[in-house]
Design a protein around this motif. Sequence first.
Motif, mmCIF file in Angstrom:
data_model
loop_
_atom_site.group_PDB
_atom_site.id
_atom_site.type_symbol
_atom_site.label_atom_id
_atom_site.label_comp_id
_atom_site.label_asym_id
_atom_site.label_seq_id
_atom_site.Cartn_x
_atom_site.Cartn_y
_atom_site.Cartn_z
ATOM 1 N N UNK A 1 0.907 -1.145 -0.034
ATOM 2 C CA UNK A 1 0.219 0.018 -0.068
ATOM 3 C C UNK A 1 0.773 1.358 -0.068
ATOM 4 N N UNK A 2 2.159 1.217 0.364
ATOM 5 C CA UNK A 2 2.993 2.226 0.264
ATOM 6 C C UNK A 2 3.807 2.403 -0.645
ATOM 7 N N UNK A 3 4.090 1.440 -1.793
ATOM 8 C CA UNK A 3 4.984 1.588 -2.647
ATOM 9 C C UNK A 3 5.127 2.793 -3.527
ATOM 10 N N UNK A 4 3.989 3.471 -3.334
ATOM 11 C CA UNK A 4 4.129 4.898 -4.300
ATOM 12 C C UNK A 4 4.720 5.919 -3.175
ATOM 13 N N UNK A 5 4.704 5.813 -2.024
ATOM 14 C CA UNK A 5 5.384 6.682 -0.953
ATOM 15 C C UNK A 5 6.856 6.565 -1.057
ATOM 16 N N UNK A 6 7.484 5.471 -1.769
ATOM 17 C CA UNK A 6 8.986 5.297 -1.704
ATOM 18 C C UNK A 6 9.507 6.618 -2.539
ATOM 19 N N UNK B 1 11.686 5.605 -4.576
ATOM 20 C CA UNK B 1 12.262 5.105 -5.661
ATOM 21 C C UNK B 1 11.068 4.509 -6.335
ATOM 22 N N UNK B 2 11.126 4.229 -7.658
ATOM 23 C CA UNK B 2 9.834 3.930 -8.434
ATOM 24 C C UNK B 2 9.389 2.418 -8.055
ATOM 25 N N UNK B 3 7.906 2.359 -8.101
ATOM 26 C CA UNK B 3 7.315 1.251 -7.449
ATOM 27 C C UNK B 3 7.888 -0.141 -8.216
ATOM 28 N N UNK B 4 8.327 -0.217 -9.133
ATOM 29 C CA UNK B 4 8.629 -1.394 -9.654
ATOM 30 C C UNK B 4 10.009 -1.930 -8.984
ATOM 31 N N UNK B 5 10.753 -0.826 -8.567
ATOM 32 C CA UNK B 5 11.863 -1.194 -7.621
ATOM 33 C C UNK B 5 11.857 -1.437 -6.507
ATOM 34 N N UNK B 6 10.856 -1.071 -5.759
ATOM 35 C CA UNK B 6 10.483 -1.482 -4.238
ATOM 36 C C UNK B 6 9.543 -2.278 -4.053
ATOM 37 N N UNK B 7 8.485 -2.428 -4.900
ATOM 38 C CA UNK B 7 7.484 -3.378 -4.565
ATOM 39 C C UNK B 7 8.030 -4.755 -4.244
ATOM 40 N N UNK B 8 7.690 -5.253 -3.057
ATOM 41 C CA UNK B 8 7.899 -6.501 -2.628
ATOM 42 C C UNK B 8 9.324 -6.644 -1.740
ATOM 43 N N UNK B 9 9.781 -5.408 -1.456
ATOM 44 C CA UNK B 9 11.031 -5.508 -0.925
ATOM 45 C C UNK B 9 11.206 -5.904 0.408
ATOM 46 N N UNK B 10 12.006 -6.835 0.617
ATOM 47 C CA UNK B 10 12.156 -7.401 2.102
ATOM 48 C C UNK B 10 13.596 -7.833 2.393
ATOM 49 N N UNK B 11 14.167 -6.531 2.917
ATOM 50 C CA UNK B 11 15.657 -6.573 3.198
ATOM 51 C C UNK B 11 15.978 -6.562 4.568
ATOM 52 N N UNK B 12 16.848 -7.413 5.238
ATOM 53 C CA UNK B 12 17.268 -7.256 6.581
ATOM 54 C C UNK B 12 18.408 -7.048 6.936
ATOM 55 N N UNK B 13 18.621 -5.638 7.489
ATOM 56 C CA UNK B 13 20.140 -5.253 7.697
ATOM 57 C C UNK B 13 20.414 -5.846 9.124
ATOM 58 N N UNK B 14 21.656 -6.675 9.362
ATOM 59 C CA UNK B 14 21.926 -6.995 10.605
ATOM 60 C C UNK B 14 23.264 -5.993 10.890
ATOM 61 N N UNK B 15 22.840 -5.198 11.841
ATOM 62 C CA UNK B 15 24.135 -4.147 12.137
ATOM 63 C C UNK B 15 24.806 -4.578 13.566
ATOM 64 N N UNK B 16 26.140 -4.359 13.435
ATOM 65 C CA UNK B 16 26.814 -4.641 14.676
ATOM 66 C C UNK B 16 26.371 -3.597 15.480
ATOM 67 N N UNK B 17 26.159 -3.755 16.912
ATOM 68 C CA UNK B 17 25.524 -2.610 17.667
ATOM 69 C C UNK B 17 26.178 -2.435 18.810
ATOM 70 N N UNK B 18 27.386 -3.151 19.317
ATOM 71 C CA UNK B 18 27.866 -2.910 20.650
ATOM 72 C C UNK B 18 29.519 -2.488 20.535
ATOM 73 N N UNK B 19 30.177 -2.493 19.314
ATOM 74 C CA UNK B 19 31.432 -2.231 19.176
ATOM 75 C C UNK B 19 31.655 -1.480 18.091
#
Length: 350
Positions: free
Chosen positions: A108-113, A115-133
């Motif tokens: 429902x929010x792809x048009x708020x990005x 980037x163009x809808x066809x680049x972000x539709x279905x995006x499911x990225x998980x960033x794992x950031x080291x946090x204590x060093x």
Amino acid sequence: MTDLLLLPGDGIGPEVTAQARRVAQAVAPDLSIAEALFGGCSFDAHGTPLTDAVLGAAKSARAVLMGAVGGPQWADAPRDRRPEAGLLNLRAGMEVYANLRPALCFPALADASSLKRHLVEGLDLMIVRELTGGIYFGSPRFIEDLPGGGKRAVDTQVYTTGEIERVARVAFQLARGRRNLVHSAEKSNVMDSGLLWRQVVTDLHAREFPDVRLEHILADNAAMQIVRDPRQFDVLVTDNLFGDILSDAAAQLTGSLGMLPSAALGDAGRPGLYEPIHGSAPDIAGQGIANPLASILSLEMAFRWSLGRPEAADRILAAVVRALDAGARTRDLGGSLTTVQMGDAVLAAL
Ligand code: IPM
Ligand code: MG
């Protein structure tokens, strides 16, 4: 024993956390919830952003949900007692070294990005950031006067094998339950810590995770690829500073920083720290217009990763999707709902 400790904090923190609290009470009326001062408000009351008592309460709760900390009124507080220092001390004190920052693009929010809808539709990225060093905690760090005038400032980036291994292990394990792909981002072309990072990840992969696909990527290229073709990523593991930056970029792809939750996890069985990745947003604080969905989705992650109630998490996620599909939008999403009205929309969808 407290199940969920709320640390609403500063700025829009209390406004958004109040909505997450309503949702928590609706899906799990039996949950024991406590609340404490943290950040600038704690500095004002106690002279420190994180008291020993609150750190103790955080370490003995099952999960901690934070709102946001900081604001212009504490810009001149002593550096080691600024709200941000309290946050770093909370992360370090709870030993939550793996920061999961999902960037999920709701249809429902792809048009708020941006980037163009066809680049972000279905995006499911998980960033794992080291946090204590890394450079956030390395010593020495100082600013000194130079004899001929001017100053010299030093920060130190430092990583050990053990610190790299434990966060990379979280990334590989997550990938197994997803699309089985890990990108590891560093600057091994210029930094020794980047070189060690690459070696340790390579060794761990060969030893424990040969079934997962591993790609090494330089952090600058990762930034470029995130805005060029973000869906090529599944799990992206990186250090504290690069993770801070790359996760803001990834967040914007989803339409609004106001949408993104995060989970910071330590060893199994230890409490997790959950926080929306947006900050305290002093420019809109107190107006009741902030988007509470990042806080509500952080609560969703707490139910899933610390409270052992995946079914409650599923209900919350489904309710958020349903509310968005029905057109519920706060101002950051191009709508006009207030913070409380967005909370109402999620509760109605539950
Ligand atoms: C974040 C924030 C924090 C960080 C600040 C507030 C200290 O930007 O969680 O991404 O740099 O880690
Ligand atoms: Mg940040």
